[in-house]
Design a protein around this motif. Structure first.
Motif, short mmCIF file in Angstrom:
data_model
loop_
_atom_site.label_atom_id
_atom_site.label_comp_id
_atom_site.label_asym_id
_atom_site.label_seq_id
_atom_site.Cartn_x
_atom_site.Cartn_y
_atom_site.Cartn_z
N SER A 101 0.83 -1.21 0.00
CA SER A 101 0.00 0.00 0.00
C SER A 101 0.86 1.26 0.00
O SER A 101 0.87 2.02 0.97
CB SER A 101 -0.91 0.02 1.23
N ILE B 296 0.21 5.13 1.80
CA ILE B 296 -0.75 5.03 2.90
C ILE B 296 -0.33 5.99 4.00
O ILE B 296 0.86 6.31 4.14
CB ILE B 296 -0.81 3.56 3.40
N SER C 10 -3.54 4.68 9.08
CA SER C 10 -4.05 3.52 8.32
C SER C 10 -3.04 2.39 8.33
O SER C 10 -3.41 1.21 8.44
CB SER C 10 -4.37 3.92 6.88
N LYS D 71 -3.13 0.56 11.67
CA LYS D 71 -4.27 -0.36 11.72
C LYS D 71 -3.97 -1.62 10.92
O LYS D 71 -4.29 -2.73 11.35
CB LYS D 71 -5.53 0.31 11.19
N ARG D 72 -3.38 -1.46 9.76
CA ARG D 72 -3.11 -2.59 8.88
C ARG D 72 -2.17 -3.61 9.52
O ARG D 72 -2.33 -4.81 9.33
CB ARG D 72 -2.53 -2.10 7.55
#
Length: 147
Positions: free
Chosen positions: A51, A54, A58, A61-62
């Motif tokens: 990603s 990002i 975020s 969280k990932r």
């Protein structure tokens, strides 16, 4: 007089999960002493590869880390020139993260080692047990993420 009995820690999931984590981190460190990368740094770099661009919240969280922890790890990755923060063109206050060419190279150099580390972690189990163990751990984690 003490009437409280001790709990057999070797039969409690919390203790066993903690010990498994200690073993996994120890094997990782032992196998990658020269690579100058931690399991958390690897997870963040790997997630950033999937990603690019990002934001930090975020990303946290990932990879299931609190933003403060991920922020300090990202700072160390920046110091190594493996990650770069760029201003979001739509919101200059928001910083987007990308893996640099040096970060991609560092990650590429350890990916095969990390795969071998996973094999070593699971090596006391039969192939069928390994598959079942990973499946059950995944279900456990997913079940608690819904909470």
């Amino acid at each position: 007089m003490n009437t409280v009995k001790s709990i057999d820690l070797h039969a409690t999931p919390g203790h066993l999960i903690r010990r498994a984590q200690q073993i996994a981190v120890s094997i990782f460190a032992e196998q990658l002493t020269d690579a100058d990368i931690t399991p958390v740094q690897f997870a963040i770099l790997n997630a950033l590869l999937d990603s690019p661009g990002i934001d930090q919240v975020s990303l946290a969280k990932r990879v299931a880390f609190d933003p403060a922890t991920s922020g300090s790890v990202i700072g160390r990755l920046e110091a190594k020139a493996w990650v770069e923060r760029k201003a979001d063109p739509n919101d200059r206050r928001r910083k987007l993260l990308v893996v640099t060419a040096a970060g991609v190279q560092a990650l590429g150099q350890v990916q095969k080692d990390v795969a071998r580390i996973q094999e070593k972690i699971l090596s006391p189990l039969t192939p069928q047990e390994q598959s079942q163990f990973v499946h059950l751990l995944s279900r456990l984690v997913q079940g608690h993420q819904a909470d």
